[in-house]
Design an enzyme around this catalytic site. Structure first.
Site, PDB file in Angstrom:
ATOM      1  N   PRO A 101     -39.355 -42.878 -50.409  1.00  0.00           N
ATOM      2  CA  PRO A 101     -40.485 -42.725 -51.319  1.00  0.00           C
ATOM      3  C   PRO A 101     -40.291 -41.516 -52.239  1.00  0.00           C
ATOM      4  O   PRO A 101     -39.776 -40.480 -51.815  1.00  0.00           O
ATOM      5  CB  PRO A 101     -41.698 -42.542 -50.392  1.00  0.00           C
ATOM      6  CG  PRO A 101     -41.165 -42.329 -49.025  1.00  0.00           C
ATOM      7  CD  PRO A 101     -39.733 -42.782 -48.988  1.00  0.00           C
ATOM      8  N   VAL A 102     -40.663 -41.705 -53.507  1.00  0.00           N
ATOM      9  CA  VAL A 102     -40.459 -40.652 -54.512  1.00  0.00           C
ATOM     10  C   VAL A 102     -41.597 -39.640 -54.416  1.00  0.00           C
ATOM     11  O   VAL A 102     -42.747 -40.006 -54.130  1.00  0.00           O
ATOM     12  CB  VAL A 102     -40.424 -41.303 -55.920  1.00  0.00           C
ATOM     13  CG1 VAL A 102     -40.343 -40.243 -57.008  1.00  0.00           C
ATOM     14  CG2 VAL A 102     -39.241 -42.253 -56.025  1.00  0.00           C
ATOM     15  N   GLY A 105     -41.680 -35.451 -50.536  1.00  0.00           N
ATOM     16  CA  GLY A 105     -41.148 -34.361 -49.714  1.00  0.00           C
ATOM     17  C   GLY A 105     -39.952 -34.759 -48.875  1.00  0.00           C
ATOM     18  O   GLY A 105     -39.538 -34.021 -47.980  1.00  0.00           O
ATOM     19  N   LEU A 106     -39.378 -35.941 -49.161  1.00  0.00           N
ATOM     20  CA  LEU A 106     -38.266 -36.423 -48.331  1.00  0.00           C
ATOM     21  C   LEU A 106     -36.917 -36.340 -49.055  1.00  0.00           C
ATOM     22  O   LEU A 106     -35.933 -36.922 -48.617  1.00  0.00           O
ATOM     23  CB  LEU A 106     -38.529 -37.864 -47.860  1.00  0.00           C
ATOM     24  CG  LEU A 106     -39.798 -38.056 -47.013  1.00  0.00           C
ATOM     25  CD1 LEU A 106     -39.921 -39.510 -46.558  1.00  0.00           C
ATOM     26  CD2 LEU A 106     -39.814 -37.133 -45.787  1.00  0.00           C
ATOM     27  N   SER A 108     -35.915 -37.379 -52.162  1.00  0.00           N
ATOM     28  CA  SER A 108     -35.409 -38.572 -52.864  1.00  0.00           C
ATOM     29  C   SER A 108     -34.494 -38.181 -54.033  1.00  0.00           C
ATOM     30  O   SER A 108     -33.452 -38.803 -54.249  1.00  0.00           O
ATOM     31  CB  SER A 108     -36.565 -39.447 -53.357  1.00  0.00           C
ATOM     32  OG  SER A 108     -37.342 -38.729 -54.286  1.00  0.00           O
ATOM     33  N   ALA A 110     -32.593 -35.407 -54.521  1.00  0.00           N
ATOM     34  CA  ALA A 110     -31.292 -34.900 -54.074  1.00  0.00           C
ATOM     35  C   ALA A 110     -30.458 -36.033 -53.486  1.00  0.00           C
ATOM     36  O   ALA A 110     -29.230 -36.058 -53.633  1.00  0.00           O
ATOM     37  CB  ALA A 110     -31.480 -33.782 -53.051  1.00  0.00           C
ATOM     38  N   ASP A 152     -32.101 -28.950 -49.689  1.00  0.00           N
ATOM     39  CA  ASP A 152     -32.112 -30.420 -49.803  1.00  0.00           C
ATOM     40  C   ASP A 152     -30.699 -30.965 -50.010  1.00  0.00           C
ATOM     41  O   ASP A 152     -30.246 -31.854 -49.281  1.00  0.00           O
ATOM     42  CB  ASP A 152     -32.995 -30.868 -50.979  1.00  0.00           C
ATOM     43  CG  ASP A 152     -34.473 -30.872 -50.628  1.00  0.00           C
ATOM     44  OD1 ASP A 152     -34.847 -30.202 -49.665  1.00  0.00           O
ATOM     45  OD2 ASP A 152     -35.245 -31.547 -51.340  1.00  0.00           O
TER      46      ASP A 152
HETATM   47  O1  PMV Z   1     -40.366 -31.430 -51.716  1.00  0.00           O
HETATM   48  P1  PMV Z   1     -38.914 -31.365 -51.442  1.00  0.00           P
HETATM   49  O2  PMV Z   1     -38.399 -32.463 -50.598  1.00  0.00           O
HETATM   50  O3  PMV Z   1     -38.106 -31.223 -52.713  1.00  0.00           O
HETATM   51  O4  PMV Z   1     -38.656 -29.993 -50.611  1.00  0.00           O
HETATM   52  C1  PMV Z   1     -38.889 -28.753 -51.226  1.00  0.00           C
HETATM   53  C2  PMV Z   1     -38.592 -27.610 -50.300  1.00  0.00           C
HETATM   54  C3  PMV Z   1     -39.019 -26.241 -50.853  1.00  0.00           C
HETATM   55  O5  PMV Z   1     -38.719 -25.279 -49.841  1.00  0.00           O
HETATM   56  C4  PMV Z   1     -40.493 -26.199 -51.143  1.00  0.00           C
HETATM   57  C5  PMV Z   1     -38.260 -25.881 -52.123  1.00  0.00           C
HETATM   58  C6  PMV Z   1     -36.795 -25.516 -51.927  1.00  0.00           C
HETATM   59  O6  PMV Z   1     -36.092 -25.468 -52.936  1.00  0.00           O
HETATM   60  O7  PMV Z   1     -36.371 -25.227 -50.799  1.00  0.00           O
END
Ligand code: PMV
Length: 319
Positions: A101-102, A105-106, A108, A110, A152
């Site tokens: 899912p876009v 927080g997973l 997607s 990267a 990521d």
């Molecule tokens: O939301 P995501 O999956 O891109 O994770 C971000 C993680 C953070 O610590 C908030 C940002 C980072 O660059 O580490």
């Protein structure tokens, strides 16, 4: 010429998001259950540099020349061309399929970068090493927000649970035992750029308070590393919940995320927290075999858009 493809997983941050941007350690795990697959097809009669990008899930069907310079796919391809000292990449069709899912927080974004970099470098006959793949994906990550920690691209490229601390060698984690997580998507879009900017703004306004938050998260991460190494899942659960309390104080949670976390805890989860940028996106709940299905049902009832279970184990096959 046959098609060439490469894959990359999703990821979850177990503990330490945001604080990791400020130099604290964080723990991340790959989620091979969710994958991006990038397939490259040669376009032998088209002139070099003619690149068609197709990503049906996001309704993208474009020539590379039509994409903005700052489009992550265009950026990844131009970084690759630079890396290989090519003025143009060979003509090709790039097909992107992802079940991640876009903006949840997973990882997607990267994951697409890593699969794309691997596939294109193989296509041109020079598959890159993981270090090189991760370094290029990190440059692409800078488009999403200007100060990515690098966690990521690292966990997604190497595909192993790891402790990440900016400027230090990553540390793969030897898990004493496998553990189960339930991941639930709130359906609210999480903008990492916005939450990282908000944290930066608040940090500038209240540096001592935020430094304390970051330091305390760093301590929880180190305790969690130990809990994983000795297989103490009850401790790990409490640490997840403590990390969530701090993320809550940093205004990174939302009422919907709080509801999902509350539902997971009331139905017996050992701990639960948001994962990734926050402000929406997914939560993770640590469960054991006794309460796993109860927690899943509770999360569905609490309105999660998607709920799935993952077992995290050593990627070297020991457990
Ligand atoms: O939301 P995501 O999956 O891109 O994770 C971000 C993680 C953070 O610590 C908030 C940002 C980072 O660059 O580490």
């Amino acid at each position: 010429m046959p098609a060439i493809f490469a894959t990359a997983p999703a990821k979850a941050i177990l503990l330490g998001e945001h604080a990791v941007v400020y130099g604290q350690p964080a723990i991340a795990i790959p989620l091979p259950q969710l994958q991006t697959k990038v397939t490259i097809l040669a376009s032998p009669i088209a002139p070099s540099g003619t690149i068609q990008i197709l990503s049906p899930a996001i309704g993208l069907d474009a020539q590379i020349t039509d994409l903005a310079e700052e489009h992550p796919i265009k950026k990844a391809l131009s970084l690759l061309a630079n890396h290989f000292n090519l003025s143009n990449l060979p003509a090709m069709k790039v097909l992107i399929h992802s079940d991640i899912p876009v903006a949840a927080g997973l990882g997607s974004g990267a994951s697409v970068s890593v699969a794309l970099i691997r596939a294109v470098s193989s296509f041109i006959g020079h598959p890159l090493h993981d270090e090189q793949v991760s370094a290029i994906a990190f440059e692409v990550e800078k488009i999403h927000h200007s100060t990515p920690s690098g966690i990521d691209n690292t966990v997604i490229t190497f595909g192993r649970s790891l402790l990440f601390e900016h400027g230090k060698a990553m540390q793969f984690i030897d898990l004493k035992e496998a553990f189960d997580l339930i991941i639930a998507d709130s359906g609210e879009k999480s903008s990492t750029r916005e939450t990282v900017e908000m944290v930066r703004h608040d940090f500038q306004n209240a540096p001592h308070l935020y430094q304390d938050y970051f330091d305390n998260i760093g301590i929880l991460v180190k305790q969690a590393l130990f809990a994983l190494q000795i297989g103490s899942m009850n401790t790990l659960g409490s640490l997840l919940t403590e990390n969530q309390l701090i993320l809550n104080k940093m205004k990174l949670s939302t009422p919907k995320l709080d509801d999902l976390i509350g539902a997971a805890m009331q139905s017996g989860a050992l701990g639960a927290k948001l994962t990734g940028g926050g402000g929406g996106g997914c939560i993770i709940a640590l469960v054991d075999s006794i309460n796993s299905s109860k927690v899943r049902d509770a999360l569905t009832e609490a309105g999660a858009l998607g709920v799935f279970s993952v077992t995290i184990k050593n990627q070297n096959g020991i457990n």
